[in-house]
Design an enzyme around this catalytic site. Structure first.
Site, PDB file in Angstrom:
ATOM      1  N   LYS A   4      -2.907   5.432  -0.242  1.00 47.15           N
ATOM      2  CA  LYS A   4      -3.594   5.032  -1.228  1.00 47.15           C
ATOM      3  C   LYS A   4      -4.023   3.456  -1.074  1.00 47.15           C
ATOM      4  O   LYS A   4      -3.478   2.775  -0.111  1.00 47.15           O
ATOM      5  CB  LYS A   4      -2.865   4.969  -2.493  1.00 47.15           C
ATOM      6  CG  LYS A   4      -1.687   4.273  -2.821  1.00 47.15           C
ATOM      7  CD  LYS A   4      -1.867   2.694  -3.081  1.00 47.15           C
ATOM      8  CE  LYS A   4      -0.474   1.854  -3.240  1.00 47.15           C
ATOM      9  NZ  LYS A   4      -0.742   0.537  -3.282  1.00 47.15           N
ATOM     10  N   ASP A 133       4.498   4.697  -7.237  1.00 36.69           N
ATOM     11  CA  ASP A 133       3.036   5.243  -6.342  1.00 36.69           C
ATOM     12  C   ASP A 133       3.427   6.619  -6.233  1.00 36.69           C
ATOM     13  O   ASP A 133       2.504   7.299  -6.019  1.00 36.69           O
ATOM     14  CB  ASP A 133       3.080   4.242  -5.282  1.00 36.69           C
ATOM     15  CG  ASP A 133       2.488   3.007  -5.506  1.00 36.69           C
ATOM     16  OD1 ASP A 133       1.995   2.703  -6.453  1.00 36.69           O
ATOM     17  OD2 ASP A 133       2.769   2.352  -4.643  1.00 36.69           O
TER      18      ASP A 133
END
Ligand code: C5P
Length: 294
Positions: A4, A133
């Site tokens: 990401k 995350d």
């Protein structure tokens, strides 16, 4: 499982539990780790190969092992076990959620290997307990994250964005960057909201607008621990990037290009200038954790 980039990251002062409240816009990009889960009697272990494998700690500290252990505790029995073989492309301690990607992969792979009665919401709940995350890497695409990053809402994004990633020689520890952020007293007060300019640029498939809107509150703290990152970012802008940002807690620097051929040019320029340890081209958004085969 994809890596990401945080396209925007707004960070408040630490909460009572030590975590920092965030408002972030995540994008999953085409740099993938793979996790293969094979049956093992009652033991959860892992082996790691590929990018930065020598930098990962012992199996018991590996986020994939922790994720599988938590999944087994909630939905399985102690007889279940797995050997998790992790093939890494995402840099270790790079600010790109590499460990979280491995955890997301372990959740998906073990739920299939152990034939657990778990739906996407169950996996997302375990993911949130493993790391901030992990839910995003499981979901993929583009999303707004709040809370400590684990509360997600999909974000509307059109088209494909082309990035050049510059990976640094040494990693940065996420807690160390948050500590420096606190020492520098950079936390925002008041309500945290994701910036609308990033959301508008995603919806409009407008890389120039996205390049101008990239922002990261942790960047100053990362610069303070790794001053060379400032030069990396500047080198990217000088080489024609539309914008650039330190990804998450760093030290990977993400530079946005107008299109695929500009990204090729940018990566060639940065590689030949000897910036960073490794220069890679990726695109996003891409889907989250996927099952490749059973
Ligand atoms: O959630 P995760 O375990 O990935 O976070 C790693 C570390 O990063 C935490 O222990 C904490 O020091 C820091 N962190 C934070 N605030 C967040 C996310 C992470 O302080 N929202």
């Amino acid at each position: 499982m994809p890596a990401k980039i945080n396209l925007a990251l707004r960070v408040g002062r630490p909460r009572d539990d030590g975590y920092h409240p965030l408002a972030t816009v995540y994008q999953a990009v085409s740099l993938f780790d793979e996790v293969v889960a094979s049956p093992l009697d009652g033991v959860i272990d892992c082996d790691v190969s590929g990018e930065g494998a020598d930098l990962t700690g012992p199996p018991q500290d590996n986020l994939a092992v922790r994720a599988a252990t938590l999944l087994r505790a909630r939905f399985g029995t102690r007889r279940l076990g797995a050997q998790l073989s992790i093939r890494k492309q995402i840099p270790v301690a790079g600010g790109m959620a590499g460990g979280s990607a491995d955890a997301a992969g372990a959740l998906l792979a073990c739920s299939v290997l152990w034939d657990l009665d778990t739906g996407p919401d169950d996996l997302a709940a375990v993911a949130a307990d493993v790391g901030s995350d992990v839910p995003f890497v499981l979901m993929g695409g583009s999303a707004v994250g709040t809370g400590r990053g684990e509360r997600l809402l999909p974000a509307l994004s059109r088209g494909t964005f082309h990035w050049v990633l510059v990976m640094a020689d040494a990693g940065l520890s996420t807690p160390a960057v948050f500590h420096r952020f606190d020492d520098l007293d950079l936390g925002r007060t008041g309500l945290l909201e994701p910036p609308t300019d990033v959301m508008d640029a995603l919806a409009a498939a407008d890389p120039a607008a996205l390049g101008a809107a990239l922002s990261n509150d942790l960047q100053e703290a990362a610069f303070s621990l790794a001053p060379h990152l400032k030069r990396t970012l500047q080198a990217g802008m000088d080489a024609g990037a539309l914008g650039g940002v330190v990804s998450g807690s760093g030290p990977t620097v993400a530079l946005l290009a107008a299109n695929e051929s500009s990204a090729v040019d940018l990566s060639v320029r940065l590689s030949s200038a000897g910036v960073g340890r490794l220069v890679r081209r990726v695109a996003g958004p891409v889907p989250g954790a996927r099952l490749i085969s059973t």
